[in-house]
Scaffold this motif. Sequence first.
Motif, short mmCIF file in Angstrom:
data_model
loop_
_atom_site.label_atom_id
_atom_site.label_comp_id
_atom_site.label_asym_id
_atom_site.label_seq_id
_atom_site.Cartn_x
_atom_site.Cartn_y
_atom_site.Cartn_z
N SER A 58 6.67 8.50 -6.86
CA SER A 58 5.95 7.52 -6.05
C SER A 58 5.16 6.56 -6.95
O SER A 58 5.18 5.35 -6.74
N LEU A 66 1.69 8.78 -2.81
CA LEU A 66 1.78 8.79 -1.36
C LEU A 66 0.53 9.41 -0.77
O LEU A 66 0.01 10.41 -1.28
N GLU A 70 1.02 9.02 5.01
CA GLU A 70 2.36 8.47 4.81
C GLU A 70 3.41 9.58 4.84
O GLU A 70 4.51 9.39 5.39
N CYS A 73 3.91 10.58 8.46
CA CYS A 73 4.74 9.60 9.16
C CYS A 73 6.21 9.80 8.81
O CYS A 73 7.08 9.79 9.69
N PHE A 74 6.50 9.98 7.52
CA PHE A 74 7.89 10.18 7.08
C PHE A 74 8.46 11.43 7.76
O PHE A 74 9.58 11.40 8.30
N PRO A 177 7.19 5.75 1.46
CA PRO A 177 7.05 5.75 2.91
C PRO A 177 8.41 5.61 3.58
O PRO A 177 9.39 5.17 2.96
N ASP A 179 9.59 3.53 5.80
CA ASP A 179 10.18 2.18 5.85
C ASP A 179 10.72 1.77 4.49
O ASP A 179 11.73 1.08 4.38
N ILE A 209 -2.35 5.33 9.35
CA ILE A 209 -1.71 5.63 8.07
C ILE A 209 -2.49 4.96 6.94
O ILE A 209 -2.49 3.74 6.82
N LYS A 211 -3.46 3.44 3.50
CA LYS A 211 -2.69 2.74 2.47
C LYS A 211 -3.33 2.99 1.11
O LYS A 211 -4.55 2.88 0.95
#
Length: 266
Positions: A58, A66, A70, A73-74, A177, A179, A209, A211
Motif C-alpha cells: 500500500s 490502508l 478502507e 469497505c473492501f 481501496p 475502487d 471511510i 482517508k
Amino acid sequence: MSVLSTVVISLEPQSPTVISLVNALSALGFKAEVFSAIDGRSAMPDLRDAESVDQKMSVLRRRSELTTSEVGCFLSHARVIQQAFDNGVDKLLILEDDVEILAGFAEVVDAIVTLPSEVEMVRLMGLKRRRRKTIATLAGSWQLVRPLRGWCGAQAYVMNRPAMAKFLRQYQTISMPVDGFYDCFWETDIRAYGVEPHVAAERKHVSSIAKPWGTMAPSRMTEIRWHMFKLYRGVLMRYYRLANYSDFYPNVLPDPSIKFPRSNPD
C-alpha cells in the motif's frame, strides 16, 4: 440461477437513507437486499484464512497505509461478491448507501444486463473525467464507454460472473481501496466500462471511510520507491492498452455537459 441481484451496502441498514434508497429501487422494479457492511471504523476488521492486508505494498502504491475503514469497505464488497457468486448470480448490481439514483437508471441497468459477457463490469458513475472510447448506445442518450484510465469510485456498478470470478481469485491480498482495485484493470484483467451520462451520483455526506492522505510524511526512500513503482505500473498499463488497442482507441474526453464530481482530466 438469478439473472440480476441487487445489493445495497450500508453500515446502518435501518437508516432512513437506506430505506429511501431501497424504496426508490423497488419503485423501478429492483428488489434490493441490504448487506450490513464490515465495520472498520475503530479497528482492523477480522480477516478470513486466505485474506491478508499488505501495508508495505500500500505504501509502495500510494505512499500511505490502508486505513481500517478502507479495509472494511473492501471486505464489504468482497463478501457481497462472494455471496452472489456462491448463489449462482449471473449479474450483480452493487450500490453503496451514499448513492442517489438519477434519470435513466432502470433503462440503463436493463440494457447492461443484456450486454455480451466480455463487458464484465460497468460503473454507473465515476469521480474523475477520463479520456474514453464510446462503445455503444445503451438506451436513449446513454452511452457505454471504455475509459482509458480508472474512473475512481465504487459507489454503483454492475458486474457479471466472469468479473466476479476474477475479483475472487485476486482480492485476498489487500493493498489498495476497492475502487483502486477496479481501476487497475491492467492488473486484474477485469474489463471495466462506464455509463455516460451517469445514472447515479454520490450524495453530499460525511464519509465513514477515513482517508490517509496528509496523515503520513513519506521518507525520501518511500518517495523514490513510489516513483519507480509508478513508472513500472505505467508501463504495464500502456502495454495492456496497446495489447487491447481496439477497446480503448480512438478516445476523447467527455463532453463538458457530462458532469463529474471531480473534473481533473489527468
